[in-house]
Design a protein around this motif. Structure first.
Motif, PDB file in Angstrom:
ATOM      1  N   HIS A 268       0.862  -1.180   0.000  1.00  0.00           N
ATOM      2  CA  HIS A 268       0.000   0.000   0.000  1.00  0.00           C
ATOM      3  C   HIS A 268       0.897   1.229   0.000  1.00  0.00           C
ATOM      4  CE1 HIS A 268      -2.877   3.019   1.559  1.00  0.00           C
ATOM      5  NE2 HIS A 268      -3.817   2.221   1.081  1.00  0.00           N
ATOM      6  N   PRO A 269       0.466   2.336  -0.604  1.00  0.00           N
ATOM      7  CA  PRO A 269       1.321   3.528  -0.605  1.00  0.00           C
ATOM      8  C   PRO A 269       1.703   4.025   0.789  1.00  0.00           C
ATOM      9  CG  PRO A 269      -0.417   3.764  -2.235  1.00  0.00           C
ATOM     10  CD  PRO A 269      -0.727   2.522  -1.455  1.00  0.00           C
ATOM     11  N   VAL A 270       0.775   3.958   1.755  1.00  0.00           N
ATOM     12  CA  VAL A 270       1.088   4.504   3.083  1.00  0.00           C
ATOM     13  C   VAL A 270       0.798   3.545   4.233  1.00  0.00           C
ATOM     14  CG1 VAL A 270       0.753   6.888   2.328  1.00  0.00           C
ATOM     15  CG2 VAL A 270      -1.190   5.639   3.291  1.00  0.00           C
ATOM     16  N   ALA A 271      -0.078   2.574   4.064  1.00  0.00           N
ATOM     17  CA  ALA A 271      -0.467   1.700   5.180  1.00  0.00           C
ATOM     18  C   ALA A 271       0.557   0.591   5.385  1.00  0.00           C
ATOM     19  CB  ALA A 271      -1.843   1.096   4.915  1.00  0.00           C
ATOM     20  N   PRO A 272       0.965   0.321   6.624  1.00  0.00           N
ATOM     21  CA  PRO A 272       1.909  -0.774   6.887  1.00  0.00           C
ATOM     22  C   PRO A 272       1.242  -2.128   6.696  1.00  0.00           C
ATOM     23  CG  PRO A 272       1.135   0.165   8.956  1.00  0.00           C
ATOM     24  CD  PRO A 272       0.572   1.029   7.858  1.00  0.00           C
ATOM     25  N   HIS A 273       2.055  -3.130   6.353  1.00  0.00           N
ATOM     26  CA  HIS A 273       1.556  -4.469   6.056  1.00  0.00           C
ATOM     27  C   HIS A 273       2.139  -5.451   7.070  1.00  0.00           C
ATOM     28  CE1 HIS A 273      -0.057  -7.777   3.850  1.00  0.00           C
ATOM     29  NE2 HIS A 273       1.090  -8.190   3.332  1.00  0.00           N
TER      30      HIS A 273
END
Length: 417
Positions: A268-273
């Motif tokens: 995701h561009p900004v959300a952590p995985h």
């Protein structure tokens, strides 16, 4: 302990250079970490008119001419002044004669999120007010991100040197340390000056503000009522060399760099995985030949946002089980210094190993049930530390973890036989 996957020279940290909002130099930085000190104040280095709240973690009382002696500090951007001063401090802290460094093959590797975006803020303002014809050439020259590394080489008058600025955002400091570890392990460099640097800039502050990720008062990671980050700035530069080199010159050793892991999950561009973060930690443990049970402390990325703290806590518990190591966030004191964040945290981890204490997570009131970790709230504690894990995550899933250990004369794989 499993066998490390990387074979080569043992690498140690012998010098630390700190330019931060809570202190300049190792002594001030150590004192602030022990005391749980912060220096939150309204941002003054750019115009915050129109924002409902504008607290940040600025570097105060910084006199670049004290540490930048070869170059003209006025020719450098704010972030380059930070990185160059921190490099000078690291060399002085290491006790390594400059003549020795100048005669050796050296790597300069500096991570950054914004490069010289602070200078770009000024450039845009000048262009809007004066037009292109009115731009100051000196200001234009200060905008190159590459100067965060090249200015160090020029200031210290290094000649047999490779320089690079690594642009992997908020994990870039750890990327630079891993890059340098590999170079010394395999003999491509005798010394490395590595870490990260960033300066407060309007662009990044505005971006996080629009994401509703800027806290109105302070940063409180893992707290039930956390409201986001505070943007910060500074530089952390470490001097790395082989263990043989350090022992030969009788250097003080802060810590051994045991290994690192990197991953880019691009989830995701900004959300952590969560899975990407867990995978990165696994890679670091495998590279160092360390088992999860041997980790005594985790320096978390710990931004104080809802998503990051919850995801990071879950990934830690996935790997370490229901009773993970104590997990602290130095960003509660430093703010989020972007590309400098994991580098300053790595220095904090090195100091913790040397001084045998755990820095606190300050501003903590009530642990979020979705973040069930012992964050060492509000007050530092003495602790017997052997191995510390330093986490760094970034937008786009750019993840990097570095493992540091208390120096032992025997290689770790021999010590457990």
């Amino acid at each position: 302990m499993s066998q490390p996957t990387s074979i080569g020279r043992r690498v140690v940290i012998t010098g630390c250079g700190v330019v931060s909002s809570i202190g300049i130099g190792v002594r001030e930085f150590t004192s602030a970490l022990r005391a749980g000190r912060s220096n939150v104040r309204p941002i003054s280095v750019f115009d915050t008119t129109g924002f409902a709240h504008d607290n940040g973690c600025e570097v105060a009382d910084f006199e670049p001419a004290r540490w930048i002696r070869t170059l003209d500090p006025g020719d450098l951007g704010r972030a380059s002044r930070f990185s160059t001063a921190a490099a000078r401090l690291a060399v002085e802290d290491s006790g390594l004669p400059l003549e020795t460094l100048r005669a050796a093959r050296t790597l300069v590797s500096v991570g950054s999120t914004d490069g010289e975006a602070h200078e770009l803020d000024g450039l845009v303002a000048r262009e809007l007010s004066a037009g292109l014809a009115g731009l100051d050439p000196k200001l234009v020259r200060r905008t190159s991100a590459g100067r965060l590394a090249t200015s160090i080489a020029r200031e210290l008058e290094l000649t047999d040197v490779e320089t690079g600025t690594i642009a992997t955002a908020c994990s870039a400091g750890n990327y630079a340390i891993g890059n340098s570890l590999d170079a010394i392990r395999c003999g491509d460099a005798e010394f490395a000056l590595c870490g990260g640097a960033d300066a407060l800039c309007r662009k990044t502050f505005t971006s996080f503000y629009r994401l509703r990720s800027i806290a109105p008062d302070c940063c409180r990671p893992f707290d039930r009522n956390r409201m986001g980050i505070l943007t910060g700035e500074g530089a952390g530069i470490l001097l790395l060399e082989s263990l043989d080199s350090a022992l030969a010159r009788g250097a003080r050793i802060y810590a051994e760099v045991l290994g690192y892991g990197m991953s880019c999950d691009a989830h995701h561009p900004v959300a952590p995985h969560q899975a990407g973060i867990a995978r990165c930690m696994e890679l670091a443990l495998a590279d160092a030949g360390v088992k999860p049970a041997e980790i005594d402390l985790i320096s978390a990325h710990g931004t104080g946002t809802k998503a990051n703290d919850m995801t990071e806590s879950a990934a830690i518990r996935d790997l370490f089980g229901p009773k993970p190591p104590r997990t602290v966030s130095m960003k509660s004191m430093l703010g989020h210094s972007m590309g400098a964040a994991s580098a300053l945290a790595a220095i904090g981890c090195s100091i913790a190993l040397t001084e045998q204490f755990i820095p606190p997570t300050i501003n903590h009131r009530d642990t979020d049930p979705d973040c069930p970790v012992d964050c060492v709230p509000n007050e530092s504690v003495d602790a017997d530390l052997d191995i510390v894990q330093n986490n760094g995550w970034a937008f786009g899933g750019n993840n990097a973890v570095v493992l540091l250990g208390r120096y032992e004369r025997q290689p770790r794989e021999e010590a457990v036989r």
